[in-house]
Enzyme design. Structure first.
Site, short mmCIF file in Angstrom:
data_model
loop_
_atom_site.label_atom_id
_atom_site.label_comp_id
_atom_site.label_asym_id
_atom_site.label_seq_id
_atom_site.Cartn_x
_atom_site.Cartn_y
_atom_site.Cartn_z
N GLU A 1 3.48 -5.61 12.19
CA GLU A 1 2.57 -4.50 12.01
C GLU A 1 1.56 -5.02 11.01
O GLU A 1 1.64 -5.24 9.84
CB GLU A 1 3.38 -3.39 11.33
CG GLU A 1 4.35 -2.74 12.13
CD GLU A 1 4.06 -2.02 13.46
OE1 GLU A 1 2.75 -1.65 13.35
OE2 GLU A 1 4.89 -1.80 14.30
N THR B 1 -1.07 -13.31 7.40
CA THR B 1 0.27 -13.63 7.30
C THR B 1 0.98 -13.71 8.67
O THR B 1 2.09 -14.31 8.92
CB THR B 1 0.77 -12.67 6.20
OG1 THR B 1 -0.03 -12.77 5.12
CG2 THR B 1 2.05 -13.13 5.62
N CYS C 1 -3.40 1.46 6.18
CA CYS C 1 -3.80 0.70 7.37
C CYS C 1 -4.43 1.51 8.56
O CYS C 1 -5.08 1.09 9.32
CB CYS C 1 -2.45 -0.12 7.91
SG CYS C 1 -1.12 0.92 8.34
N GLU D 1 7.48 0.20 15.82
CA GLU D 1 8.46 0.73 15.17
C GLU D 1 8.47 2.34 15.56
O GLU D 1 7.76 2.93 16.41
CB GLU D 1 8.07 0.69 13.74
CG GLU D 1 7.76 -0.86 13.20
CD GLU D 1 7.51 -0.94 11.80
OE1 GLU D 1 6.73 -0.07 11.01
OE2 GLU D 1 8.38 -1.83 11.09
N ASN E 1 0.99 -1.24 0.26
CA ASN E 1 -0.04 0.03 0.11
C ASN E 1 0.78 1.34 -0.10
O ASN E 1 0.53 2.30 -0.73
CB ASN E 1 -0.89 -0.06 1.12
CG ASN E 1 -0.39 0.10 2.58
OD1 ASN E 1 0.87 -0.66 2.54
ND2 ASN E 1 -0.96 0.53 3.53
N GLY F 1 2.01 -6.18 7.39
CA GLY F 1 1.17 -6.82 6.09
C GLY F 1 -0.02 -7.31 6.76
O GLY F 1 -0.46 -6.76 7.72
P1 NAD Z 1 0.11 -9.66 2.72
O1 NAD Z 1 0.13 -10.26 4.41
O2 NAD Z 1 -0.49 -10.40 1.82
O3 NAD Z 1 1.74 -9.21 2.31
C1 NAD Z 1 2.66 -8.47 3.02
C2 NAD Z 1 4.02 -9.20 2.68
O4 NAD Z 1 4.41 -10.22 3.13
C3 NAD Z 1 4.32 -9.14 1.20
O5 NAD Z 1 5.65 -8.80 0.86
C4 NAD Z 1 4.28 -10.84 1.03
O6 NAD Z 1 4.73 -11.02 -0.31
C5 NAD Z 1 4.60 -11.02 2.27
N1 NAD Z 1 4.10 -12.39 2.61
C6 NAD Z 1 2.98 -13.37 2.13
N2 NAD Z 1 2.90 -14.36 2.72
C7 NAD Z 1 4.01 -14.71 3.26
C8 NAD Z 1 4.75 -15.77 3.99
N3 NAD Z 1 3.94 -16.88 4.35
N4 NAD Z 1 5.91 -15.53 4.68
C9 NAD Z 1 6.68 -14.50 4.33
N5 NAD Z 1 5.96 -13.38 3.58
C10 NAD Z 1 4.89 -13.45 3.35
O7 NAD Z 1 -0.32 -8.21 3.11
P2 NAD Z 1 -0.68 -7.20 1.91
O8 NAD Z 1 -1.73 -7.66 1.12
O9 NAD Z 1 0.57 -6.76 1.11
O10 NAD Z 1 -0.90 -5.64 2.60
C11 NAD Z 1 -1.94 -5.36 3.13
C12 NAD Z 1 -2.29 -5.51 4.62
O11 NAD Z 1 -1.15 -4.73 5.24
C13 NAD Z 1 -3.43 -5.06 5.30
O12 NAD Z 1 -3.96 -5.99 6.26
C14 NAD Z 1 -3.01 -3.73 6.05
O13 NAD Z 1 -3.60 -3.35 7.07
C15 NAD Z 1 -1.53 -4.21 6.44
N6 NAD Z 1 -0.53 -3.07 6.78
C16 NAD Z 1 -0.39 -2.89 8.08
C17 NAD Z 1 0.22 -1.63 8.43
C18 NAD Z 1 0.69 -1.38 9.80
O14 NAD Z 1 1.75 -0.36 9.94
N7 NAD Z 1 -0.08 -2.00 10.59
C19 NAD Z 1 0.83 -0.93 7.30
C20 NAD Z 1 0.35 -1.12 5.92
C21 NAD Z 1 -0.31 -2.46 5.80
#
Ligand code: NAD
Length: 479
Positions: free
Chosen positions: A248, A230, A282, A460, A150, A226
């Site tokens: 996060e 995950t 997020c 963080e 994002n 993420g």
């Molecule tokens: P995601 O969990 O699908 O992917 C995030 C990252 O993790 C990607 O680089 C992906 O390739 C990697 N990943 C996926 N499966 C994995 C595994 N089994 N092992 C290791 N790495 C893996 O999330 P997304 O769809 O990319 O992002 C959206 C999510 O991120 C939303 O839920 C959002 O709220 C969250 N987010 C949180 C924050 C925060 O600061 N709390 C900030 C931004 C986004």
């Protein structure tokens, strides 16, 4: 077709198996570059390079490390326009947002930690005439950094910069949905004279390249941003290896609006906090709770302003660009259907936005407002992460708090009121890691950033990140 490359041991290299997958431009739906489909072999090579670089990088003087990171920051600044164009194309976000938020913040992240490390000190504890204790805060080794799509370069650099500043080496993986600016960062690191192996960037799929980072025995700490699902898998996998974890995760943030707020200020910010970056932050306030005396007034004005938002070509002066991918667009639309099934009324939006021309296949969604739902229904409990918000009336402070705290998430919240006592009281009682009073996403990089409950573990930001990326050691010296 352009092929992105991994950045391993100071060089841009093809994935070992030579396999790639498509990188799609969300605004057109067309493939425009190819992403390395890296696997465990590439992660092993990156980890070996990071391991070899660690003794040199961790013992380098803090000033020297700081200077190298400052050069990275400077080059991000000099290449701001190229990076902003790339971020907008890769993610679908409005170019003006990438220019004013994403890329300046990525530069600020490097600048902040390059200078922050110069002021990072540790404690000592005196035992009178008997002994003195001091705390060494030492770099740990290789940090695994994994980030989402994002805010691609913004969040990628938010992890890498403190990890490197603290003296660790890094194996990082950006989201496979938005890898392009991480690829440009690898070129910047080469030009900035980053010593080889200090930062390694491996592109690829989460369950393959990402999982190889999480599982690697030579990577003792993981900083992940993420989705919550995950994060759960990562926590389960890393726990038996006793890795240090910073997670996060997702959010379902309440935006609590009291009748005594500054209405215009609240309205302007609420439109922004609901739909900035197509609602894919997020921290976006996705559940809007409005005190009943101003509910109808709020609804009429909010719907009017949201209907006036412009959706379209990210390069134009638009409010919303495309959402990041076709599966994500379909997920968001499925939640609008769910909201209807749950008895909600769509006040505006709820479908794809017609942009036409070269963008007719792009993933554009109308900003959507839904009312008439209970705070306990799935639409109000699950993270949608798109341009969809719900509005709900409340009658008392207690009811607002109860509704705000009723999800499994606890990332951020916003409160609008001119009553000082109420503002402080509500802030104290909210189960979130961040509370914004009469503002939204006003960030001071020194503050702790992160969520509670299913929104994550750890913080963080500021010295919190430097604490995470170092191991404290107590040294006790008897006089
Ligand atoms: P995601 O969990 O699908 O992917 C995030 C990252 O993790 C990607 O680089 C992906 O390739 C990697 N990943 C996926 N499966 C994995 C595994 N089994 N092992 C290791 N790495 C893996 O999330 P997304 O769809 O990319 O992002 C959206 C999510 O991120 C939303 O839920 C959002 O709220 C969250 N987010 C949180 C924050 C925060 O600061 N709390 C900030 C931004 C986004």
């Amino acid at each position: 077709m352009e092929k992105l490359l991994n950045y391993i041991n100071g060089e841009l290299v093809e994935p070992k198996k030579g396999e790639y997958f498509d990188n799609i431009e969300p605004a057109t739906g067309k493939v425009y570059s190819l992403i390395p489909d890296s696997d465990i072999d590439d992660v092993n090579a990156a980890t070996a390079a990071a391991k070899a670089a660690f003794p040199i990088w961790s013992r380098m003087s803090i000033q020297e490390r700081s200077d190298i990171l400052l050069r990275v920051a400077k080059l991000i600044g000099e290449r701001q326009e190229e990076l902003a164009q790339a971020e907008s194309r890769d993610n679908g976000k409005p170019l003006k947002l990438a220019r004013t938020a994403d890329i300046p913040r990525a530069q600020a992240n490097f600048h902040f930690y390059a200078t922050g490390i110069l002021h990072y000190a540790s404690e000592s504890h005196s035992m009178g005439d008997l002994a003195i204790n001091y705390t060494l805060r030492q770099p740990i080794g290789i940090a695994g950094c994994i980030s989402p799509w994002n805010l691609p370069l913004y969040l990628f650099s938010w992890k890498i910069a403190p990890a490197l500043a603290a003296g660790n080496t890094v194996v990082a993986k950006p989201s496979e949905v938005t890898p392009y600016t991480a690829y440009l960062l690898s070129k910047i690191c080469i030009d900035a004279g980053m010593p080889k192996g200090v930062l390694n960037i491996v592109h690829g799929l989460g369950p393959k390249a990402g999982a190889a980072i999480i599982e690697h025995n030579d990577i003792p700490m993981i900083s992940f941003t993420g989705g919550t699902a995950t994060g759960e898998w990562i926590a389960r996998t890393a726990a038996p290896k006793f890795k240090k974890l910073s997670l996060e995760l997702g959010g379902k943030n309440p935006n609590i609006i009291f009748a005594d707020c500054d209405f215009e200020d609240m309205m302007k910010t609420t439109v922004h906090s609901s739909f900035a970056n197509q609602g894919q932050i997020c921290l976006c306030g996705s559940r809007i709770l409005v005190e009943r005396p101003i509910y109808e007034k709020f609804k009429d004005e909010f719907v009017k302003r949201v209907k006036a938002l412009k959706v379209g070509n990210p390069k134009d002066n638009v409010n919303l660009g495309a959402v990041v991918s076709k599966p994500h667009m379909e997920k968001v639309l499925s939640y609008v259907e769910l909201a209807r099934d749950e008895g909600g009324t769509v006040l505006t939006g709820g479908k794809r936005a017609e942009v036409g021309g070269e963008f007719s296949e792009g993933y554009f969604l109308e900003p959507t407002i839904i009312e008439g739902l209970s705070h306990t229904c799935r639409t109000n409990q699950e993270e949608i992460f798109g341009p969809v918000v719900t509005i709900m009336p409340f009658d008392t402070d207690e009811e607002a708090l109860m509704m705000a705290n009723s999800t499994k998430y606890g990332l951020a919240s916003t409160v609008w009121t001119s009553n000082l006592k109420r503002a402080h009281t509500i802030a104290r009682e909210l189960h979130t890691g961040i509370v914004w009073i009469n503002c939204w996403l006003l960030r001071d990089l020194r503050t702790p950033f992160g969520g509670v409950k299913s929104s994550g573990v750890g913080r963080e930001g500021g010295f919190e990140a430097l604490q995470f990326f170092t191991e404290p050691k107590n040294v006790c010296v008897k006089y």
